[in-house]
Design an enzyme around this catalytic site. Structure first.
Site, PDB file in Angstrom:
ATOM      1  N   LYS A   1       0.853  -1.193   0.000  1.00  0.00           N
ATOM      2  CA  LYS A   1       0.000   0.000   0.000  1.00  0.00           C
ATOM      3  C   LYS A   1       0.888   1.243   0.000  1.00  0.00           C
ATOM      4  O   LYS A   1       1.906   1.285   0.700  1.00  0.00           O
ATOM      5  CB  LYS A   1      -0.893  -0.025   1.252  1.00  0.00           C
TER       6      LYS A   1
ATOM      7  N   SER B   1      -9.810   1.696   3.023  1.00  0.00           N
ATOM      8  CA  SER B   1      -8.963   2.476   2.139  1.00  0.00           C
ATOM      9  C   SER B   1      -7.944   1.641   1.360  1.00  0.00           C
ATOM     10  O   SER B   1      -7.437   2.092   0.336  1.00  0.00           O
ATOM     11  CB  SER B   1      -8.206   3.522   2.966  1.00  0.00           C
TER      12      SER B   1
ATOM     13  N   SER C   1      -9.821  -0.550   7.292  1.00  0.00           N
ATOM     14  CA  SER C   1      -9.257  -0.365   5.950  1.00  0.00           C
ATOM     15  C   SER C   1      -8.586  -1.596   5.342  1.00  0.00           C
ATOM     16  O   SER C   1      -8.266  -1.591   4.158  1.00  0.00           O
ATOM     17  CB  SER C   1      -8.255   0.787   5.958  1.00  0.00           C
TER      18      SER C   1
END
Lengths: 486, 470
Positions: free
Chosen positions: B76, B151, B175
């Site tokens: 990420k 997210s 997330s």
């Protein structure tokens, strides 16, 4: 009576002491002073994304030492907090400090003004990190930022509003500086900024009782980079605030900056424009626990402080308060004296030597005692010669001392011999000289016997001259009198 | 052992049926073929292939191989990788390159993993649909009209679409778990402190945790045991080292669920039905599943949003246009460097949260919001702790709905925030929680179920999760 005499000034000081730890408050970067700009900077100091603080334990120990020295309560559970504000030399956009849980709680510090002692209350001592340095006047178009100082550990010592004159504030700062130097936690240099002071100043009418409710609104004055300037700022503010009040105005809480050029203060920001720092607990740092055992251990390892030494000198060594004050003012100076008195019990003579020739030497050469060339043992040997009547204190502290500081490795007694400074106390030798002198001055002897006692000095001078200075003056003086009075 | 598991890959490597180079190359090709999914922001093509070749050599030379040997990992884009760009999917960090690697990256590399590239996400990890990314939305590979969740949307899709073996995401309020649920993969949020946050762009420091996305529980366990454990660079990390997990069957577990969480109208019918189905199955397998009265559900989202935005407002202060990242070309003075850079650099959702967080910390409001929320958090922690004295796990759906369509909730932030209703609890109290892809809707949309355990009981959690996966 001047209008100013109707008012009393009230001062509280916030002193920031930069701790002399090797690394920064929350990361391993060096705190070395004087290196090129932006060299002591890791991603942490730069506030790069993803970096996290880790507490420097040495800084905690330093803060605890200061707290112990000021008789503060020491907190076992230490939380940190963020103080949020934007400034170019604050890379994270917040300062990690302590808010509701300062490491040291209330305490006090004894000061003395004109021989009168007074206890000044300490509100708190907390740990925090320094900001970087912005330079606005080096580059015509840009502000330059040096982050070497960003993250250097500080303790902030907050006094209660207990100070009542510029002189008291000055003495308070002297005592704080003495403490940080004794504890060896900060070099105490105000000009270089390792000790910084903000002053909260207010006034009230003397006719009212001296208590918090009666104090006027305070102004905080910043940017005073010497103790003298702190005094000047206080004196200026005192008059300024009274002038405003007497002209029918009111004092509003505000932050002011000190102008060293003319000793004035000027407004930086009003209360309305004060920052809302939005303090909240620092989520990146867990509570740091300090046990009572650890506090005791730190206490046990602390050096004797100035005040303790002062008391020892007065009570145990029977020195005057004046002497004790000078001896204990500087930690290293006191340490030298303490070493000296391991060789001699003639404390007064040792004191005189320290305060006399040693101190003069330091002043003349503008050096610290740590750079003083002579060993304490050499001074002890000189004192021993005085004690043994081998030379006068004056000769030891001038001629022999002057020669030895130039050749500190030389043997003390050899040097004394070489310079022909050893006195003779042999009564037979001295008597012979006296007899000669008296024989040469029969008229004067007659005059003395007829009552002109002032002539004793003349005989003494002649004897010393005839002995080329080697006759022990005490012995000589006694023998001359014995002979004349017989 | 599923065909796309790390164990299967390692078996093939050992049998010389594949190599790190071949495997890496095939991932790179697949990423290219699935480029429209927008999962990767950047692929480290050259570097990954060089490393693959280096690792193949290592094997040829019969050196000791790490436990993640040749495993291709997507990361990420809020986790620092030395000498690589780092943006948190924000224009604010345009052009920024990290000068150090996060602890998790160091640990993965030490076990011979290959970092494939940076994965798309919501801006600064703030969002539940991956729609706030400055790089555009990530598409859910099962239905490209739907969000992958957020997210960590890119991390979920990278695993879902076979664009890596495993990926790393971060979980502040769900997330990892919510996108895992939407995409039909395994997503794990470890106990707070289990995995070092050093090198993770902070959103809400007392909530954030890095965790893995994987095709199966065993892979997630392997990644977690590699990255977990004490780190001197993170003062909030756990004090013990984590060596390896041994997953073993657990019988007769006591499982709690919150009555109010299931018996309400806002939960999707098929999600509810799936949960009932799981409950029946668990009971049939000899476990005890019990409904618990938990009257605090309504407080979870407000508490989470007060505290997480408060921390975020401070954490994001460093993006000021002064030291690095975006600086507005329109700024004419010092003040404007701040105001314009931040106004132009941050997206709408991030600005919403900075403002909300600044507000709740402001003088005069602090006690009513921040202090109150801290108190609620403490109560929740105590209540949940008490619960574990009687139960092994807390079970719930991961999210009240399956993946929603793009734009469906983007105009209603509160509806979006409510998608976190089941996940935020684990972040508020610090517990580990895992989302398992156990069900599907009739349309074929994945439905994840969430299992939560007591602090540092990852081994137990993963053991039981693996049983459910079977």
């Amino acid at each position: 009576m001047s209008v100013y005499d109707k008012y009393q000034v009230v001062i509280g000081l916030e002193v920031h002491a930069q701790l002399s730890t090797k690394s920064k408050m929350y990361c391993a970067d060096s705190t070395a002073f004087g290196v090129s700009p932006n060299t002591n900077v890791s991603p942490l100091t730069l506030g790069h994304p993803g970096t996290l603080p880790v507490v420097n334990e040495e800084a905690i120990v330093s803060a605890i030492k200061m707290g112990v020295a000021m008789n503060c309560s020491i907190r076992n559970e230490n939380g940190f907090a963020r103080k949020n504000y934007f400034y170019a030399d604050l890379p994270k956009g917040y300062q990690i400090t302590q808010d509701k849980t300062p490491i040291c709680g209330e305490g006090q510090l004894k000061i003395s003004v004109d021989g009168k002692e007074k206890n000044i209350g300490i509100e708190r001592i907390h740990m925090e990190e320094d900001a970087g340095k912005s330079t606005h006047d080096l580059d015509p178009f840009n502000t330059l930022i040096d982050l070497n100082r960003a993250g250097v550990p500080l303790i902030e010592i907050v006094s209660k509003p207990d100070l009542r004159s510029a002189e008291e504030a000055y003495q308070y700062l002297i005592e704080v500086r003495k403490l940080v130097r004794y504890l060896d936690i900060c070099d105490g240099n105000m000009e270089e900024g390792s000790l910084r002071c903000d002053a909260n100043i207010s006034v009230f009418l003397k006719e009212k009782e001296d208590k918090f409710e009666n104090f006027g609104d305070r102004c905080e004055v910043k940017n005073m980079n010497s103790m003298r300037n702190v005094m000047k700022a206080i004196e200026f503010e005192f008059k300024r605030q009274i002038d405003v009040i007497e002209a029918g105005g009111t004092i509003d809480q505000q932050t002011r900056t000190f102008n060293a050029a003319d000793g004035s203060t000027a407004m930086m920001r009003s209360k309305e424009n004060a920052n809302d720092y939005r303090y909240f607990p620092e989520p990146d740092l867990p509570i740091v626990y300090v046990s009572n055992e650890e506090i005791e251990k730190i206490k046990a390892e602390m050096p004797k402080l100035s005040s303790e030494l002062f008391n020892e000198y007065v009570n145990d060594l029977k020195l005057s308060e004046y002497d004790a004050g000078i001896l204990s003012e500087d930690r290293d100076f006191a340490a030298y004296f303490n070493e000296l008195i391991t060789f001699t019990t003639n404390y007064k003579a040792a004191t005189n030597f320290m305060i006399g020739p040693v101190k003069s030497y330091l002043n003349e050469h503008a050096v610290e005692i740590t750079e003083f060339p002579l060993k304490a043992k050499s001074i002890a040997e000189m004192l021993k010669m005085v004690e043994d009547n081998k030379m006068s204190f004056n000769v030891a502290s001038s001629k022999l001392f002057d020669a030895l500081v130039k050749q500190p490795e030389a043997d003390v007694s050899e040097m004394a011999q070489k310079l022909n400074l050893i006195q003779d106390s042999d009564e037979g030798f001295i008597e012979g000289i006296i007899d000669e002198v008296l024989a040469k001055n029969a008229e004067k002897v007659e005059a003395y016997k007829n009552g002109n006692k002032n002539l004793l000095g003349m005989f003494m001078g002649q004897v010393m001259k005839a002995s080329k200075g080697k006759a022990n003056p005490k012995v000589a003086s006694k023998l001359i009198q014995d002979k004349l009075d017989s | 052992m599923t065909t796309n598991s790390i164990a299967a890959f390692h078996k093939a490597i050992q049998a010389n049926e594949t190599s790190c180079t071949e495997s890496t190359m095939s991932f790179i090709q697949k990423i290219e073929a699935k480029k429209h999914l927008n999962a990767y922001i950047e692929v480290f093509e050259k570097e990954a292939l060089e490393r693959a070749s280096f690792l193949d050599n290592k094997k040829r030379n019969k050196e000791k191989l790490g436990k993640l040997f040749g495993v291709a990992i997507g990361v990420k884009d809020n986790i620092c990788i030395k000498d690589h760009k780092l943006s948190a999917s924000s224009n604010m960090l345009k052009g920024f390159e990290s000068i150090y690697s996060a602890t998790v990256i160091e640990r993965l590399l030490a076990e011979d993993a290959i970092i494939l590239g940076r994965l798309n996400c919501d801006e600064f990890a703030m969002g539940s649909s991956n729609e706030t990314s400055a790089y555009g939305k990530v598409l859910n590979a099962i239905d490209e009209n739907r969000t992958p969740g957020g997210s960590s949307g890119g991390s979920a899709v990278a695993v879902q679409a076979g664009l890596c073996h495993v990926s790393l995401g971060s979980d502040t309020g769900g997330s990892i778990r919510q996108p895992a649920s939407y995409c039909g993969v395994v997503g794990l949020k470890p106990t707070y402190g289990s995995v070092s946050r050093y090198g993770l762009i902070a959103f809400a420091s007392s909530f954030d945790q890095i965790g893995p996305f994987a095709n199966n529980v065993a892979d997630a366990a392997l990644v977690l045991e590699t990255i977990a454990g004490k780190d001197k660079n993170d003062a909030t990390s756990i004090q013990n080292e984590v060596d390896s997990f041994s997953l073993k069957p657990l019988k007769k577990q006591k499982i709690a669920y919150f009555k109010q969480a299931i018996e309400n109208d806002s939960i999707h019918k098929e999600v509810k039905a799936s949960f009932e189905n799981l409950k029946t199955r668990l009971e049939a397998e000899g476990n005890i599943v019990e409904a618990i009265d938990f009257p605090y559900l309504d407080y979870l989202i407000p508490t989470y949003y007060v505290l997480s935005t408060a921390e975020a407002s401070s954490n994001l202060s460093r993006y000021d246009g002064v030291h690095y990242g975006y600086r507005s070309p329109n700024a004419k003075n010092m003040e404007e460097v701040y105001t314009k850079s931040r106004s132009e650099g941050f997206g709408k959702e991030v600005k919403n949260r900075i403002m909300l967080g600044t507000f709740v910390l402001s003088a005069g409001y602090y006690d009513a919001y921040y202090t109150k929320a801290q108190q609620v958090r403490r109560i929740l922690k105590n209540k949940i702790n008490d619960l574990y004295s009687n139960f092994d796990f807390i079970l719930s759906p991961t999210a009240p709905n399956p993946a929603f369509k793009f734009g469906e909730k983007s105009e209603d932030p509160v509806a979006m925030y409510l998608e976190d209703i089941y996940t935020v609890l684990a972040n508020l109290v610090g517990n580990p929680a895992i989302s398992l892809p156990l069900y599907k809707t009739k349309e074929g949309l994945p439905i994840g179920m969430q299992l939560m355990a007591n602090d540092q009981e990852e081994e137990k959690l993963l053991s039981f999760a693996q049983q459910l996966e079977m």
